[in-house]
Design a protein around this motif. Structure first.
Motif: not given
Length: 374
Positions: A274, A277, A319, A340, A366
């Motif tokens: 996370l 990204n 996802f 992800l 997220f």
């Protein structure tokens, strides 16, 4: 409704017509993953004719008489076994014996039906044979799906590895031949680019391994009290070099200590993906805001960026494995499309949730929610 082709091979016309009458309206209701089943019934009075019918179209269930003129039912069973034809065979005989049963089973027969038999006995045997045939079909479909997925995986992996390998090879050839002049800084830059490219390849390989371990369920999880803040700070430190190169700033809000029962490596995978990204897909001079907090019986992690965002049409697939946003803004951003999907699987292992909010050119957030215990 699924239709199974059933072939009756018996030289007694009365037996063939009795079987047809008993099964003419017989249907098997759906059970769990198996669909409802109806039967398309065909018949013949010789093994030779049966071979022609089997060669002409798929036969799912074969009701085969043991005693036939010329070629016997046992010989036909051997011919079918030699040709590796997929079907479920039930032997019908008035001469049942242990020796006959053993021989027929070795040649591929699934069941026996002793003559004379009642319609209920016939239906019960056909029911069992149908379930076996449906399982065989399902196994065949799974095998085909496995082959298709393996081909897709190899295609994607080879494509993702080919690009950085080609770049590294080009830079190494230039360094070997000194074809870029005598300025050491130029070659140092090429070495750094090679290091970045090999890092991309290492990340892809590690993502594949993580995905395989989670999918198989065979890796050993170590569930223990884990303080999340040091892991989160480690992920930020790992991404800081790339962030500084693009003028991206981190804003972290978290308690001094937040401990949950978890696997340390799984938590690190969530944070790494996370945070990295949020840096990769951010705009130059952007911000990554990270909030870690406790909330009732769960903890919440929010990672928000001010980057390129995700369109509504891409959010539904974000996802999924190997899912990547492909447009002019992302074409030069490296990634495997696995990160992800791995995060989603880990979150699911804990009975948690992961959601995203995003608008193109405004950024993405997220939000991961995990219970205190696994």
């Amino acid at each position: 409704m699924e239709t199974l082709n059933l072939l009756v091979v018996d030289d007694e016309p009365g037996m063939c017509s009795a079987i047809r009458r008993a099964l003419a309206t017989y249907e098997i209701p759906a059970v769990n993953e198996d669909p409802a089943v109806a039967f398309a019934i065909d018949e013949t009075d010789s093994a030779e004719a049966a071979l022609e019918k089997i060669a002409a179209r798929r036969v799912d269930i074969l009701l085969l008489d043991y005693k036939l003129p010329q070629m016997s039912g046992m010989e036909l069973l051997q011919r079918i076994a030699d040709s590796q034809t997929e079907m479920t065979t039930v032997m019908m005989t008035a001469y049942a014996s242990i020796e006959t049963a053993v021989t027929a089973t070795r040649r591929g027969a699934y069941d026996f039906l002793a003559k004379p038999f009642t319609p209920d006995e016939l239906k019960s045997t056909v029911y069992r044979a149908s379930r076996v045939r449906l399982l065989q079909r399902r196994a065949h479909r799974l095998m085909q799906e496995k082959r298709r997925f393996r081909l897709e995986l190899l295609t994607i992996v080879s494509h993702e590895l080919k690009r950085p390998l080609a770049a590294v090879e080009t830079y190494l050839n230039i360094i070997r031949d000194h074809s870029a002049g005598d300025d050491p800084a130029v070659y140092q830059d090429m070495i750094e680019r090679c290091r970045v490219r090999t890092g991309e390849m290492r990340k892809l390989i590690m993502d594949l391994l993580d995905s395989a371990r989670i999918e198989s369920g065979q890796y050993k999880r170590c569930l223990e009290p884990v303080d999340l803040l040091p892991l989160l700070e480690g992920s930020i430190a790992a991404a800081r070099s790339e962030a500084e190169a693009n003028g991206v700033e981190f804003v972290l809000s978290a308690p001094e200590r937040l401990e949950i029962q978890a696997d340390r490596n799984e938590m690190q995978i969530i944070f790494n993906n996370l945070v990295s990204n949020a840096v990769k897909y951010n705009r130059r001079g952007g911000t990554v805001t990270i909030r870690l907090a406790s909330q009732g019986t769960s903890i919440t992690l929010c990672v928000a960026d001010t980057g390129i965002g995700i369109g509504q049409e891409d959010q539904a697939n974000i996802f999924k494995e190997f899912s990547r946003i492909k447009n002019e803004k992302t074409q030069d951003i490296p990634g495997s499309g696995l990160g992800l999907s791995i995060v989603k699987r880990i979150v699911d292992l804990y009975g948690g949730t992961i959601h995203l909010q995003s608008r193109p050119d405004e950024g993405t957030t997220f939000t991961v929610t995990l219970p205190w215990g696994p």
